[in-house]
Enzyme design. Structure first.
Site, PDB file in Angstrom:
ATOM      1  CE  LYS A 223      -3.340  -2.881   0.017  1.00 58.21           C
ATOM      2  NZ  LYS A 223      -4.152  -3.400   1.088  1.00 58.21           N
TER       3      LYS A 223
HETATM    4  C1  LIG Z   1      -5.080  -4.438   1.570  1.00 57.18           C
HETATM    5  C2  LIG Z   1      -6.573  -4.361   1.646  1.00 57.18           C
HETATM    6  C3  LIG Z   1      -7.295  -4.818   2.756  1.00 57.18           C
HETATM    7  C4  LIG Z   1      -6.677  -5.590   3.883  1.00 57.18           C
HETATM    8  O1  LIG Z   1      -5.642  -4.968   4.537  1.00 57.18           O
HETATM    9  P1  LIG Z   1      -4.612  -5.843   5.401  1.00 57.18           P
HETATM   10  O2  LIG Z   1      -3.768  -4.801   6.049  1.00 57.18           O
HETATM   11  O3  LIG Z   1      -3.864  -6.712   4.463  1.00 57.18           O
HETATM   12  O4  LIG Z   1      -5.404  -6.626   6.387  1.00 57.18           O
HETATM   13  C5  LIG Z   1      -8.667  -4.622   2.774  1.00 57.18           C
HETATM   14  N1  LIG Z   1      -9.306  -4.029   1.751  1.00 57.18           N
HETATM   15  C6  LIG Z   1      -8.652  -3.603   0.665  1.00 57.18           C
HETATM   16  C7  LIG Z   1      -9.414  -2.944  -0.435  1.00 57.18           C
HETATM   17  C8  LIG Z   1      -7.266  -3.765   0.562  1.00 57.18           C
HETATM   18  O5  LIG Z   1      -6.633  -3.359  -0.538  1.00 57.18           O
END
Ligand SMILES: *Cc1c(COP(=O)(O)O)cnc(C)c1O
Length: 397
Positions: free
Chosen positions: A196
């Site tokens: 991210k």
């Molecule tokens: C990455 C992501 C998540 C989950 O996040 P984590 O930190 O991996 O638990 C949830 N929703 C979306 C749209 C994501 O891209």
């Protein structure tokens, strides 16, 4: 003459694979973490509040609550929204499974509403027909980094007294009609996973304008206990009360320190992502069989992902073959996402399946994620474009 594809034994465009996403960590980040490792507080210390304040400041939100990952953020947000057994939560299918799973954790039923074919964002017109007496919340996802149409979504929610959750895991740093991501819904959730925009290794944040919801989520992330370890240490007492069933969803202080350091660089990274996206837009405009998604006016797109759709009518190969060919060229393409309602768990548990969300299903057959991350060089971008042109030309009808 067409160049021989790497998948057929030709020379690949790149010898080392370019991933689709990658974290940026510098010496400042590393020092920030080390400083905390040498301090008294590895968890539940002063860095958590500092990170929350910095995140709230960055997004313009009144409150930010730090948790252990983006999925915990969604779970906490649904809990704060009052989602419980027997409730229904309207969710976009074009997302990572966690957006829907969090409703299931609380005993609720996810109801999938389809996306707009041109943006792949939750279609406000498809929400209303899914609303029943049991609907409690709407989960919108700013897919790829483009904010959803919150004026329309919030209007539907207001009419039916529903809570809006923005799963903003793709979109920190973006904005909608001048309003930043993090302030657009009642509850806004973020992930700090390394793919991210910002990372703390694992981590998550929820922003809200409602201090009572923030307080609830701080209790929820700490087993449902009203005081934390540091507050008790300061008071010199032992007494605590568990007032509700919570979880251990705490972020550590060294993670929070990394988050504070990363936040300072966020907007520069978003600009870098936007610049890469514009290079792709310009180059791929020349490639008929590949089309980027439509970007609405009035939005600032944060470009967690750069998505293209293949025009399969112009190609002799399907997405799977194009995907393999690009991987063989050294381009770490991906696919975001398999629509959630098509996963075996959802089919078996909730009876979902093909035909439920035709726009998401049609898009899924054509989607390809191209690499995008701030450290990509112009030559990396050129490699991606070269490989896409090479593969598409080889499979052109
Ligand atoms: C990455 C992501 C998540 C989950 O996040 P984590 O930190 O991996 O638990 C949830 N929703 C979306 C749209 C994501 O891209």
């Amino acid at each position: 003459m067409k160049a021989k594809l790497a998948v057929d034994g030709g020379e690949p465009v790149r010898r080392t694979v370019l991933p689709y996403g990658r974290q940026s960590i510098d010496d400042e980040d590393i020092s920030a973490v080390i400083e905390v490792l040498r301090s008294d507080w590895l968890t539940t210390g002063p860095k958590i509040g500092q990170f929350e304040a910095a995140f709230a400041q960055q997004t313009g939100a009144a409150e930010a609550v730090a948790v252990s990952n983006g999925t915990a953020a969604l779970h906490a947000a649904m809990y704060a929204a009052g989602v419980g057994p027997g409730d229904e939560v309207i969710v976009t299918p074009m997302t990572f499974a966690a957006s829907a799973n969090a409703a299931v954790y609380l005993g609720a039923k996810p109801i999938f509403a389809d996306v707009e074919p041109e943006t792949l964002l939750l279609d406000p017109n498809k929400i209303e027909e899914k609303i029943t007496a049991r609907t409690r919340a709407i989960v919108a996802v700013d897919y790829a980094g483009q904010p959803c149409d919150y004026d329309a979504i919030n209007a539907v929610a207001q009419k039916h007294t529903l809570v809006v959750i923005d799963d903003a895991c793709h979109a920190v740093g973006g904005s909608y009609n001048g309003r930043p991501i993090g302030t657009l819904a009642d509850l806004n959730t973020f992930s700090l996973h390394p793919v991210k925009h910002l990372t703390t290794g694992e981590g998550g944040v929820i922003t809200t304008h409602d201090s009572e919801l923030a307080r609830k989520m701080r209790v929820f992330r700490n087993h449902g206990i009203t005081t934390d370890h540091r507050q008790r240490a300061e008071q010199g007492g032992f007494f605590y009360e568990m007032v509700d069933l919570g979880y251990n969803y705490r972020l550590t202080d060294f993670q929070a320190a990394l988050g504070i350091s990363q936040l300072k660089k966020l907007m520069g990274w978003v600009e870098k992502r936007q610049a890469i996206a514009h290079m792709y837009d310009a180059a791929l405009a020349q490639v008929d069989a590949v089309a980027p998604l439509t970007i609405r006016s009035g939005v600032s797109h944060a470009y967690h992902l750069y998505m293209v759709q293949l025009d399969l009518e112009r190609l002799t190969a399907d997405r799977a073959a194009i995907f393999q060919a690009l991987r063989a060229e050294g381009i770490g393409v991906n696919v975001h996402y398999i629509p959630v309602h098509l996963h075996p768990y959802y089919r078996q548990t909730f009876g979902t399946g093909p035909g439920d969300c035709p726009a998401a299903e049609a898009a899924y057959e054509r989607l390809l994620t191209l690499p995008i991350f701030p450290q990509m060089t112009n030559s990396d971008v050129e490699d991606v474009v070269t490989a896409v042109e090479k593969v598409v030309e080889a499979y052109q009808k």
